[in-house]
Design a protein around this motif. Structure first.
Motif, PDB file in Angstrom:
ATOM      1  N   MET A 174       0.871  -0.996  -0.073  1.00  9.24           N
ATOM      2  CA  MET A 174      -0.076   0.096  -0.057  1.00  9.24           C
ATOM      3  C   MET A 174       0.980   1.077  -0.128  1.00  9.24           C
ATOM      4  N   THR A 175       0.436   2.141  -0.791  1.00 13.06           N
ATOM      5  CA  THR A 175       1.146   3.553  -0.757  1.00 13.06           C
ATOM      6  C   THR A 175       0.197   4.733  -0.171  1.00 13.06           C
ATOM      7  N   VAL A 176       0.670   5.287   0.652  1.00 14.37           N
ATOM      8  CA  VAL A 176      -0.205   6.498   1.178  1.00 14.37           C
ATOM      9  C   VAL A 176       0.422   7.822   0.607  1.00 14.37           C
ATOM     10  N   ILE A 177      -0.390   8.759   0.057  1.00 12.44           N
ATOM     11  CA  ILE A 177       0.052   9.897  -0.551  1.00 12.44           C
ATOM     12  C   ILE A 177      -0.683  11.122   0.275  1.00 12.44           C
ATOM     13  N   ALA A 178       0.157  11.948   0.480  1.00 15.37           N
ATOM     14  CA  ALA A 178      -0.430  13.373   1.280  1.00 15.37           C
ATOM     15  C   ALA A 178       0.178  14.558   0.704  1.00 15.37           C
ATOM     16  N   SER A 230       9.238   9.313   0.938  1.00 19.77           N
ATOM     17  CA  SER A 230       9.664  10.062  -0.303  1.00 19.77           C
ATOM     18  C   SER A 230       8.753  11.432  -0.099  1.00 19.77           C
ATOM     19  N   TYR A 231       9.321  12.332  -0.579  1.00 16.02           N
ATOM     20  CA  TYR A 231       8.772  13.820  -0.594  1.00 16.02           C
ATOM     21  C   TYR A 231       9.147  14.679  -1.804  1.00 16.02           C
ATOM     22  N   GLU A 232       8.317  15.433  -2.154  1.00 14.59           N
ATOM     23  CA  GLU A 232       8.680  16.645  -3.415  1.00 14.59           C
ATOM     24  C   GLU A 232       8.076  17.832  -2.871  1.00 14.59           C
ATOM     25  N   THR A 233       8.783  18.789  -2.641  1.00  8.25           N
ATOM     26  CA  THR A 233       8.355  20.223  -2.268  1.00  8.25           C
ATOM     27  C   THR A 233       8.011  21.055  -3.499  1.00  8.25           C
ATOM     28  N   ASN A 234       6.779  21.665  -3.721  1.00  9.49           N
ATOM     29  CA  ASN A 234       6.649  22.501  -4.752  1.00  9.49           C
ATOM     30  C   ASN A 234       6.154  23.951  -3.875  1.00  9.49           C
ATOM     31  N   PRO A 235       5.859  24.955  -4.889  1.00  8.11           N
ATOM     32  CA  PRO A 235       5.573  26.205  -4.269  1.00  8.11           C
ATOM     33  C   PRO A 235       4.473  26.386  -3.068  1.00  8.11           C
ATOM     34  N   MET A 236       3.653  25.501  -3.134  1.00  6.65           N
ATOM     35  CA  MET A 236       2.251  25.325  -2.283  1.00  6.65           C
ATOM     36  C   MET A 236       2.361  24.292  -1.088  1.00  6.65           C
ATOM     37  N   SER A 237       3.028  23.327  -1.388  1.00 11.26           N
ATOM     38  CA  SER A 237       2.961  22.159  -0.518  1.00 11.26           C
ATOM     39  C   SER A 237       4.124  21.292  -0.715  1.00 11.26           C
ATOM     40  N   THR A 238       4.143  20.045   0.169  1.00 12.56           N
ATOM     41  CA  THR A 238       5.004  19.085  -0.240  1.00 12.56           C
ATOM     42  C   THR A 238       4.137  17.745  -0.273  1.00 12.56           C
ATOM     43  N   VAL A 239       4.392  17.054  -1.309  1.00 16.29           N
ATOM     44  CA  VAL A 239       3.886  15.771  -1.550  1.00 16.29           C
ATOM     45  C   VAL A 239       4.533  14.686  -0.944  1.00 16.29           C
ATOM     46  N   ILE A 240       3.965  13.829  -0.081  1.00 13.08           N
ATOM     47  CA  ILE A 240       4.751  12.783   0.925  1.00 13.08           C
ATOM     48  C   ILE A 240       4.161  11.465   0.380  1.00 13.08           C
ATOM     49  N   GLU A 241       5.099  10.578  -0.018  1.00  9.05           N
ATOM     50  CA  GLU A 241       4.631   9.133   0.233  1.00  9.05           C
ATOM     51  C   GLU A 241       5.204   8.067   1.154  1.00  9.05           C
ATOM     52  N   ALA A 242       4.420   7.318   1.626  1.00  9.05           N
ATOM     53  CA  ALA A 242       4.869   6.723   2.728  1.00  9.05           C
ATOM     54  C   ALA A 242       4.237   5.204   2.503  1.00  9.05           C
ATOM     55  N   ASP A 243       4.638   4.178   3.260  1.00  7.96           N
ATOM     56  CA  ASP A 243       4.115   2.837   3.027  1.00  7.96           C
ATOM     57  C   ASP A 243       2.865   2.509   4.039  1.00  7.96           C
ATOM     58  N   ILE A 289      -4.946  13.612   2.682  1.00 10.53           N
ATOM     59  CA  ILE A 289      -4.242  12.177   2.682  1.00 10.53           C
ATOM     60  C   ILE A 289      -5.046  11.357   1.641  1.00 10.53           C
ATOM     61  N   ASP A 290      -4.292  10.827   0.662  1.00 11.32           N
ATOM     62  CA  ASP A 290      -5.011   9.692  -0.234  1.00 11.32           C
ATOM     63  C   ASP A 290      -4.548   8.359   0.106  1.00 11.32           C
ATOM     64  N   ASP A 291      -5.409   7.371   0.935  1.00 13.19           N
ATOM     65  CA  ASP A 291      -5.126   6.345   1.213  1.00 13.19           C
ATOM     66  C   ASP A 291      -5.828   5.315   0.303  1.00 13.19           C
ATOM     67  N   LYS A 292      -5.392   5.005  -0.787  1.00 13.64           N
ATOM     68  CA  LYS A 292      -5.970   3.974  -1.743  1.00 13.64           C
ATOM     69  C   LYS A 292      -5.548   2.550  -1.251  1.00 13.64           C
ATOM     70  N   ARG A 293      -6.204   1.833  -0.618  1.00 16.89           N
ATOM     71  CA  ARG A 293      -5.652   0.642   0.098  1.00 16.89           C
ATOM     72  C   ARG A 293      -5.436  -0.422  -0.630  1.00 16.89           C
ATOM     73  N   ALA A 294      -6.091  -0.456  -1.864  1.00 17.06           N
ATOM     74  CA  ALA A 294      -6.067  -1.521  -2.829  1.00 17.06           C
ATOM     75  C   ALA A 294      -5.027  -1.211  -3.899  1.00 17.06           C
TER      76      ALA A 294
END
Length: 105
Positions: A1-5, A34-47, A74-79
């Motif tokens: 599973m990958t959780v993106i925020a 993992s993360y990537e910062t942009n001008p408005m936020s930081t997108v983070i990925e975790a297990d 948070i986008d927690d797409k569990r499948a």
């Protein structure tokens, strides 16, 4: 599973916030994300959600201010194990081009 925020952490005050934002971003390095910062936020990925929330809490606490504002989506797409990059790539495939455009000056 990958959780993106999508995370935005900033002090509530006037003036330059780059040092505070940098402290929040640097706090993420202590976690297996993992993360990537942009001008408005930081997108983070975790297990896992737990790992993600621990990283978010550390980023929030890293900002040394009397008042701190944190926005989290948070986008927690569990499948699915779809990465943030794959989501952008899917949009770019439909567009037939990169999903960005620089303004002409």
């Amino acid at each position: 599973m990958t959780v993106i925020a999508m995370l935005s952490v900033a002090p509530v005050r006037e003036g330059d916030m780059s040092e505070d934002v940098a402290a929040a971003v640097a706090a993420l390095d202590e976690f297996d994300v993992s993360y990537e910062t942009n001008p408005m936020s930081t997108v983070i990925e975790a297990d896992s959600v737990d790992e993600l929330l621990a990283a978010v809490a550390a980023a929030h606490k890293a900002v040394d201010a009397d008042r701190v504002s944190t926005v989290l989506k948070i986008d927690d797409k569990r499948a699915s194990d779809a990465s943030a990059a794959s989501k952008v790539e899917a949009v770019e495939e439909v567009l037939g081009r990169p999903a960005r455009r620089d303004r002409e000056d």
